[in-house]
Design a protein around this motif. Structure first.
Motif, mmCIF file in Angstrom:
data_model
loop_
_atom_site.group_PDB
_atom_site.id
_atom_site.type_symbol
_atom_site.label_atom_id
_atom_site.label_comp_id
_atom_site.label_asym_id
_atom_site.label_seq_id
_atom_site.Cartn_x
_atom_site.Cartn_y
_atom_site.Cartn_z
ATOM 1 N N UNK A 1226 0.836 -1.216 0.000
ATOM 2 C CA UNK A 1226 0.000 0.000 0.000
ATOM 3 C C UNK A 1226 0.865 1.258 0.000
ATOM 4 N N UNK A 1227 1.961 1.230 0.774
ATOM 5 C CA UNK A 1227 2.704 2.475 0.951
ATOM 6 C C UNK A 1227 3.986 2.489 0.138
ATOM 7 N N UNK A 1228 4.168 1.503 -0.752
ATOM 8 C CA UNK A 1228 5.438 1.444 -1.478
ATOM 9 C C UNK A 1228 5.651 2.737 -2.249
ATOM 10 N N UNK A 1229 6.814 3.383 -2.102
ATOM 11 C CA UNK A 1229 7.066 4.649 -2.807
ATOM 12 C C UNK A 1229 7.298 4.397 -4.302
ATOM 13 N N UNK A 1230 7.242 5.473 -5.076
ATOM 14 C CA UNK A 1230 7.474 5.338 -6.518
ATOM 15 C C UNK A 1230 8.882 4.828 -6.775
ATOM 16 N N UNK A 1239 16.778 14.984 3.262
ATOM 17 C CA UNK A 1239 16.555 14.195 4.473
ATOM 18 C C UNK A 1239 16.213 15.147 5.610
ATOM 19 N N UNK A 1240 15.077 14.894 6.284
ATOM 20 C CA UNK A 1240 14.729 15.740 7.421
ATOM 21 C C UNK A 1240 14.617 14.875 8.666
ATOM 22 N N UNK A 1241 15.262 15.318 9.738
ATOM 23 C CA UNK A 1241 15.057 14.694 11.046
ATOM 24 C C UNK A 1241 14.132 15.628 11.822
ATOM 25 N N UNK A 1242 12.975 15.145 12.237
ATOM 26 C CA UNK A 1242 12.073 16.014 12.992
ATOM 27 C C UNK A 1242 11.914 15.482 14.397
ATOM 28 N N UNK A 1294 10.961 8.389 19.034
ATOM 29 C CA UNK A 1294 10.063 9.538 18.931
ATOM 30 C C UNK A 1294 10.473 10.297 17.689
ATOM 31 N N UNK A 1295 9.573 11.172 17.207
ATOM 32 C CA UNK A 1295 9.891 11.941 16.021
ATOM 33 C C UNK A 1295 9.903 11.063 14.780
ATOM 34 N N UNK A 1296 10.392 11.631 13.686
ATOM 35 C CA UNK A 1296 10.365 10.869 12.435
ATOM 36 C C UNK A 1296 11.481 11.348 11.522
ATOM 37 N N UNK A 1303 7.530 9.642 4.977
ATOM 38 C CA UNK A 1303 7.983 9.219 6.307
ATOM 39 C C UNK A 1303 8.518 7.794 6.193
ATOM 40 N N UNK A 1304 9.775 7.590 6.520
ATOM 41 C CA UNK A 1304 10.377 6.277 6.231
ATOM 42 C C UNK A 1304 9.824 5.186 7.137
#
Length: 1477
Positions: A1226-1230, A1239-1242, A1294-1296, A1303-1304
């Motif tokens: 369902x969530x497989x990326x292109x 790349x973002x670390x939140x 925590x975070x993503x 979102x990986x």
């Protein structure tokens, strides 16, 4: 009466006495017989034994036993007996002097008996002096004397009761005294003496009770009962086991073999010597088994013989009743003797087998420590471990079979002889059938053999591959290569299963012949016998005695093929062993260790190594510091190997003065405590130890570890970072205080400031080692000015040599090399040690909380074992005294489950086979056995047909029906074939299913699982347990079912013929059941303990093979050999009681069987008026077989339970926690994702386990596509944890993390890991072609691969290889240097060409020049990509876009390198340490 008259009477009494002894209701012996033969039997026995026994005692002296009351009593009684005999003699002389004529035996017998009693008394004392605690020879002597005396005694009493008989009162009294004394001696003999003085058992906490128990107890294995009871009450643990007997220990068993076997390669002439050596070492003890086996084989035929007499007794209605009872008792006694003898035989065989295994393992281990490296390349670690496990096991199994070589033909010949006497020439028909079956069996055996070899080969390959997968599991996960490798394993497995299937068809054939053979033989014999002559009557005696003999005959004929194949297997193993033991050994004299002229250490030498010729001349003055520099693969490490004597010296002269310490390039860490790793077998010296730890910068690390320096380090040091391993390895060398230090790049894996600290405190001119000779291989230029001498190597030659200044003045290649790199280096400040010390202090505080998490993270055993609630912070933990911290263990030992194997495990196995197949098999079994019973019952009816005029009527009808029933059994024999097939094929289904699940779930386990599970355990599951499921369980199931039905059948027959047996069978059955449950409780636990204690043997062996050069350099071989011996002995400690328990059980059960024989015969005798001989024959011949069946049944049921443990253990690993799904549709990326690589670390946080603190906390960083980011920080600041989070090796707390807006955490692991590339810290290669290592999925063309190799600067190297891309990498890539492996990893990354690239200290192991090339490649090739680099060498990231500085898991500084340098923060101090500022 004159003398002549007596003599005449003496002669004829033998002929006249049958009426007195046999054909009477009241049997008795003639007085003459009583006074001669019965008196002489014990005397003859003792005198025959005496010489042999005396010699035996001279060779086996166990020490001296003090005189005890027991001993005094025995001796006194012996003397009194002697006095009694001589009194008899003097009385006879006195009577003669009175002219009363006496038969000569009145003088001869007392004389002989008196002398024998003196001999007995002498032996009692002699045994005491030689330390025999309980003597078999004497016990048997007193027993025989007592039996003979009893016969005379009964006769005398009868005589006295006959009124009017004259009895000589004096003789009468002396005889009564004699009888009582012999009885008392016999009773005293049953008690053992106390142990000898000075024996090992005195100071042994838990000695083996075998030698201190009495003879009877040893014969019946009663002495193990204590352990059995203990095991029944609560599961046994390792501490309950007895110590091994002295003669079974490694230190006794191995040396003899070693001296004979590890031959210098010069004397290769005697090839076949291995067998001779084994024979010499174990032959004498094994010879005893030969005697026991022969005795048993003769006794075996007593059964049918007595059965014949019993049946003729039933026919003869006039025979006196006591004869029937006599036969019954005789049958029982013979059976019991047979039981005792055969189990002594087995005991000897198994003990010999055990010693043999100990010896072989010991020899292999010792040999592995001395073979050359080139020889080690020919046998992989897997093969050597196989030699230890599989081949040693083969020898062990052979010992039980080897006697069958002569025993089987002997049994066949005896059986044929008796059959011929019984049925005449018609036996030949049956024999012909048997002989026809032998080649069939032999062919089957030979085919099975070839299949087995093929299967072993596949298995070796599979285990080798599994071993590598488990060693490189981290890399597999990072690259998402699990599927490719799973396919590789399953492909090998498929081959293996095909071979197994073929073997299964063969096994079914074999079972078919084995079940039908006895029947066909009986049918053909009886048919020929009845048809050839009308007057040949088939009565019960002929039929059933023949059947009994045929049953005996069946065993050796079926054993022979097994024995032959077992011998063939052992000979294959022998060959493999011989090849290994004749490998070349390192020449200890290739280096001269000792003083040399002018006290120098020098080396002139040529060696050949993968086609590089070295010719090197150099001398190193004592106490100087020498650096060796050069490019990757130019032979720096080989130079050190040469100094250690690990290379083949072609010519020249190498001399090293004094002892050597060696630090290898890849640190080798043992699975022991940190302290043990550093002390490495030397004695503890507190002050020195503290100084070493301080100098090697290990103080902060020790504070961080959960139990300080008592913390256990996992296999291959899994719970230490690379830098820590290197420092431990260095500390080990420094601690041992040698004269010459060979250091192979110890500074590559540590941070710059730690490296500086170590150089100053340890290696450099002011360090601990300042007065030692040091040879340092290094890539770090900044230390070169402080060296006394520098060797520059290119392609195995020393191109330049001299001090730093000299080399600069020469202006050669070295000066050129320096100018490129060392622009800033000369200005390197010597910033004082105080600063570094202060730095380390504060760093320790910072890292303390941080690092403890990283350590504990690896252990899930922590919280479970202690059972205390986990502490939020482990800082509190650190302040505790060490004693409390000792409970902390890292690796989980291979645990043994306890209690019964759960029914669910059997159910699981049945489900794996398929329920329909399971029930089908059971149904087919029942049919077969019903048919078999019916045909035998018909036979008994046939034999009871009345005989009219010497012939039987309706013979043809009887024969027809018998044949028909047999054929129906034969048709059902198709069912036999059927059930055999069903079980075998079902077993293969099951093992395929179980292996597939195991493999899948192991590959899907998270990293934390591998960190805390020793690879030995996993390999054990994949080799031993899967092998058990493959090849042990199906045949055991077949035999188990077979024997179950046989026993039930036999009981039914006995109940049909003599219903009164119903009184006896249930209690015996209950007893049987109880004994069996009682036994299984102990045996199962022993089996588990044995397999658990087997893992450490292999782990230790593996570890030794990996660290063999270190062990040799430190000259610690003796200690490691001793450790190995201890581990083997620990394993045998669990194995020995399990052998004995087996014998214990078998003796008990065979007695149950013997009782059934006794009662079947007894009831038949009691009811003989009502029973026909046919039925008696039927019931007794079945009862004779029941012993064997019962024995089998218990062996099989306990084997089944013991082996099903394998299913349980495989299942246990199939149900472990898993990591996230590999693919989520369902969530497989292109497929083009990530397009820009942002790349973002939140607010990202990461912890290693739920109950631990965060390792990374609120990290907020945005990295734009195409940025080059350097990540720096002290050791343990969380740099690697960041990459682990990016690859989701550990899930976010925590975070993503968001890559290009996705979102990986929401996508499948493989979808993620395929799109990011990493060049890991430890370069891991798998054995296979180079091409496979670069591209396991075969997605790229050769051109692509060559291009990536060219960019990775490997093209020249690879094109120079003979096989180019198909060059075989050895296990772990051993045949490439560490730097080259790193470049191969770079080539992998270039091939994948993903948008995001992570470098994890990837260039630590290469020299600066190659490093520069790599960096330039990365800049040019990954220009558009986002690159994250974890750097040790700060100069590599000085031109990056931004630098992140991590401290305690948080980002403390972030900006361009120039900005950060101006801020004068942490980054500045690090740059200063590296000499960049």
């Amino acid at each position: 009466k004159g003398g002549t008259d007596t003599r005449f009477k003496f002669r004829t009494s033998y002929w006249k006495d049958w009426n007195l002894t046999w054909h009477t209701e009241d049997p008795d012996f003639t007085p003459c017989f009583q006074n001669t033969v019965l008196v002489w039997i014990p005397c003859i026995y003792l005198w025959l034994c005496f010489p042999v026994y005396f010699l035996y005692l001279r060779r086996h002296d166990r020490g001296y036993i003090q005189v005890s009351n027991l001993n005094k009593a025995k001796t006194a009684l012996g003397l009194i007996l002697w006095i009694v005999c001589w009194a008899d003699l003097f009385y006879s002389f006195w009577k003669r002097s009175q002219n009363i004529s006496l038969a000569p035996f009145f003088l001869v017998s007392p004389t002989v008996l008196g002398i024998t009693m003196l001999l007995a008394t002498f032996l009692i004392q002699h045994e005491r002096i030689k330390g025999v605690q309980s003597s078999g020879v004497m016990t048997i002597f007193w027993f025989i004397s007592f039996l003979c005396a009893t016969v005379i005694f009964i006769s005398k009493i009868k005589h006295a009761l006959n009124v009017g008989a004259d009895e000589d009162a004096f003789h009468y009294v002396t005889f009564c005294i004699y009888f009582v004394l012999v009885l008392v001696e016999l009773i005293l003999c049953c008690f053992p003496e106390q142990p000898p003085l000075f024996s090992e058992t005195v100071n042994d906490p838990n000695p083996c009770p075998e030698f201190s128990s009495s003879f009877l107890s040893r014969m019946t294995f009663w002495w193990i009962t204590g352990l059995m009871i203990q095991g029944y009450r609560k599961p046994l643990e390792a501490k309950d086991l007895w110590s091994l007997n002295k003669e079974d220990k490694s230190e006794e068993v191995v040396p003899g073999l070693v001296e004979a076997l590890i031959i210098k390669p010069s004397q290769k002439s005697h090839e076949a010597s291995l067998f001779k050596v084994l024979y010499k070492t174990f032959g004498p003890y094994f010879f005893m088994s030969f005697l026991f086996k022969a005795a048993h084989d003769f006794l075996m035929f007593s059964g049918p013989g007595i059965l014949g007499s019993l049946l003729s007794f039933v026919y003869n209605k006039a025979a006196p009743n006591w004869q029937g009872y006599f036969y019954t008792v005789l049958m029982f006694v013979c059976a019991c003797l047979q039981t005792l003898i055969i189990h002594q035989y087995f005991h000897i065989c198994f003990v010999t087998g055990m010693r043999l295994k100990t010896a072989i393992v010991g020899v292999i281990y010792r040999k592995a420590l001395v073979i050359t490296n080139s020889a080690r390349k020919t046998s992989t670690v897997g093969e050597i471990v196989n030699l230890m496990s599989v081949d040693a096991q083969r020898f062990m199994e052979l010992t039980t079979y080897i006697n069958m070589i002569w025993s089987a033909p002997l049994q066949v010949i005896l059986a044929l002889y008796f059959l011929w006497r019984n049925l005449g020439p018609s036996v030949l028909a049956g024999v012909a059938v048997m002989i026809l079956l032998v080649p069939i069996n032999a062919v089957i055996a030979m085919k099975t053999k070839t299949y087995q070899v093929a299967q072993m080969k596949s298995k070796d390959n599979r285990i080798k591959l599994m071993n590598e997968i488990l060693n490189g599991i981290k890399v597999l996960k990072l690259y998402a290569w699990e599927l490719a490798f799973r396919e590789k394993v399953l492909k090998i497995r498929q081959k293996e299963l095909q071979v197994l299937k073929k073997s299964a068809y063969l096994a079914a054939m074999a079972t078919f012949t084995w079940v039908c053979a006895p029947f066909l033989v009986a049918l053909s014999t009886f048919a020929v016998y009845v048809m050839t002559d009308k007057r040949n009557v088939l009565d019960a005696q002929k039929a059933f005695v023949s059947l009994a003999l045929f049953n005996i005959l069946r065993f050796p004929l079926n054993m022979l093929p097994m024995v032959i194949s077992s011998i063939v297997e052992a000979s294959v193993s022998l060959k493999r062993l011989r090849v290994f033991l004749s490998h070349e050994e390192l020449d200890p004299d290739s280096i001269v260790r000792g003083p040399i002229k002018e006290g120098e250490f020098l080396c002139i030498f040529k060696a050949e190594l993968c086609a590089l010729y070295f010719s090197i001349n150099f001398t190193v003055p004592e106490g100087s510091l020498v650096a060796v520099v050069g490019q990757v693969g130019c032979g720096k490490s080989s130079l050190l190997s040469a100094l250690l004597g690990e290379m083949d010296k072609k010519e020249g002269y190498v001399a090293v003065k004094g002892s050597v310490a060696y630090v290898p390039q890849q640190a080798w860490v043992q699975n022991a405590t940190l302290e043990d790793n550093i002390i490495f077998g030397r004695e503890m010296n507190e002050s020195r130890y503290k100084r070493v730890i301080e100098a090697c910068a290990l103080v902060p690390d020790v504070e961080i570890l959960p139990s300080g320096d008592k913390t256990e380090i996992g296999e291959k040091g899994v719970n230490l970072s690379g830098g820590q391993k290197q420092r431990v390895s260095l500390a080990r060398a420094v601690y041992c205080n040698a004269d010459v230090y060979l250091l192979d790049d110890p500074l590559s894996a540590v941070d710059a400031h730690v490296g500086k600290h170590i150089f100053e405190k340890v290696i450099g001119p002011k360090g601990i080692l300042k007065n030692k000779t040091r040879v340092l291989v290094t890539h770090a230029i900044n230390y070169l000015p402080q060296m006394d001498t520098i060797l520059v190597m290119t392609d195995g030659e020393i191109s330049e040599m001299g001090s730093y200044q000299e080399l600069l003045e020469q202006d050669g290649a070295f000066a050129e090399f320096l100018r490129t790199y060392a622009n800033a280096e000369q200005t390197m400040e010597n910033s004082g040690n105080c600063e570094v010390a202060a730095l380390l202090q504060c760093e320790a505080k910072i890292k303390k909380c941080m690092f403890s998490n990283r350590q504990l993270s690896n252990s899930s055993t922590y919280s479970r074992d202690t059972g205390k609630p986990q502490h939020q912070s482990s800082t509190a933990e650190l302040q505790k005294p060490l004693a409390e911290k000792n409970s902390w263990k890292l690796t989980e030992a291979d645990t043994a489950k306890t209690g019964r194997v759960k029914a669910s495990v059997y159910w699981e196995y049945m489900k794996a086979i398929g329920l329909f197949m399971s029930f089908l098999a059971i149904f087919l079994f029942v049919c077969t056995h019903v048919a078999s019973l019916a045909s035998n019952y018909w036979l008994s009816l046939w034999t009871d047909d009345p005989v009219i005029n010497g012939t039987q009527q309706n013979t043809t009808l009887r024969l027809g029906v018998y044949g028909a029933l047999g054929i129906s059994q034969g048709l059902l024999a198709v069912s036999v074939f059927g059930y055999s097939m069903v079980v075998s094929i079902g077993g293969i289904f099951a093992s395929r299913h179980l292996h597939h699940n195991l493999l899948h779930s192991v590959l899907r386990s998270p990293m934390s699982f591998f960190d805390r599970t020793p690879s030995g355990n996993l390999v054990n599951r994949f080799s031993k347990e899967i092998d058990t499921i493959d090849s042990a369980i199906p045949p055991i199931i077949k035999m188990f079912m077979g024997s179950t039905f046989n026993v039930i059948g036999a009981c039914i027959i006995i109940l049909l013929t003599t219903p009164i047996a119903a009184v006896i069978i249930p209690p015996l059955g209950l007893f049987y059941f109880f004994v069996q449950r009682f036994y299984v409780a102990t045996s199962r636990q022993l089996k588990r303990l044995e397999s658990v204690s087997r893992s450490p043997v292999y782990s230790h062996f593996n570890e030794t093979l990996l660290g063999v050069s270190v062990i040799r350099a430190f000259e610690e071989q003796k200690r490691f050999i001793k450790q190995n011996d201890m581990k083997v002995d620990e394993n045998q400690k669990a194995y020995y009681p399990s052998i004995i328990a087996n014998r214990w059980l078998a003796v008990r059960l065979e007695y149950v069987g013997n009782c059934i024989v006794l009662f079947a015969a007894l009831f038949a005798v009691i009811a003989r008026s009502k029973l026909s001989p046919g039925l008696v024959g039927l019931s007794v011949s079945y009862s004779l077989q029941i012993t064997a069946y019962l024995n089998w049944l218990v062996r099989m049921s306990s084997d089944l339970e013991n082996n099903v443990v394998a299913v349980e253990r495989v299942k246990e690993y199939s149900e472990m926690e898993k990591e996230a799904e590999w693919r989520i549709e369902q969530t497989a990326p292109a497929s083009s994702w990530p397009e820009e690589g942002k790349v973002e670390f939140r607010g990202y946080g990461l912890r290693y386990r739920d109950d631990l603190d965060l390792v990374l906390k609120n990290i907020n960083v945005t990295i734009n596509g195409g940025e080059k980011i350097g990540i720096v920080g002290r050791t343990g600041a969380g740099k690697s944890s960041l990459t682990l989070g990016l690859f989701r090796i550990n899930e976010a707390a925590e975070g993503e993390i968001i890559i290009d807006g996705i979102n990986i955490a929401k996508i499948g692991l493989h979808d993620l890991r395929f799109k990011i590339t990493i060049i890991p810290q430890d370069p891991v290669l798998f054995s296979g072609s180079l091409r496979m290592n670069l591209d396991p999925f075969d997605q790229h063309s050769d051109e692509d691969i060559w291009r990536s190799l060219e960019l990775a600067h490997l093209k020249n190297f690879v094109s120079s290889l003979p096989d180019k891309l198909n060059h075989e990498c050895s296990e772990g890539g051993e045949n490439l240097s560490v730097g080259q492996r790193q470049l191969v990893c770079l080539a992998r990354a270039l091939l994948r060409k993903s948008k995001i690239l992570v470098l994890d200290e990837a260039t630590a192991a290469v020299d600066l020049e190659t490093d520069k090339l790599i960096q330039s490649t990365i800049k040019s090739q990954f220009e558009e990509c986002t690159v994250l680099t974890i750097a040790h060498r700060l100069n590599t990231i000085m031109d990056y876009t931004r630098v992140l500085v991590l401290e305690r898991g948080e980002v403390v500084e972030c900006g361009t390198p120039d900005q950060l340098l101006q801020e004068k923060g942490i980054f500045y101090t690090m740059a200063k340490d590296s000499g960049l500022v």
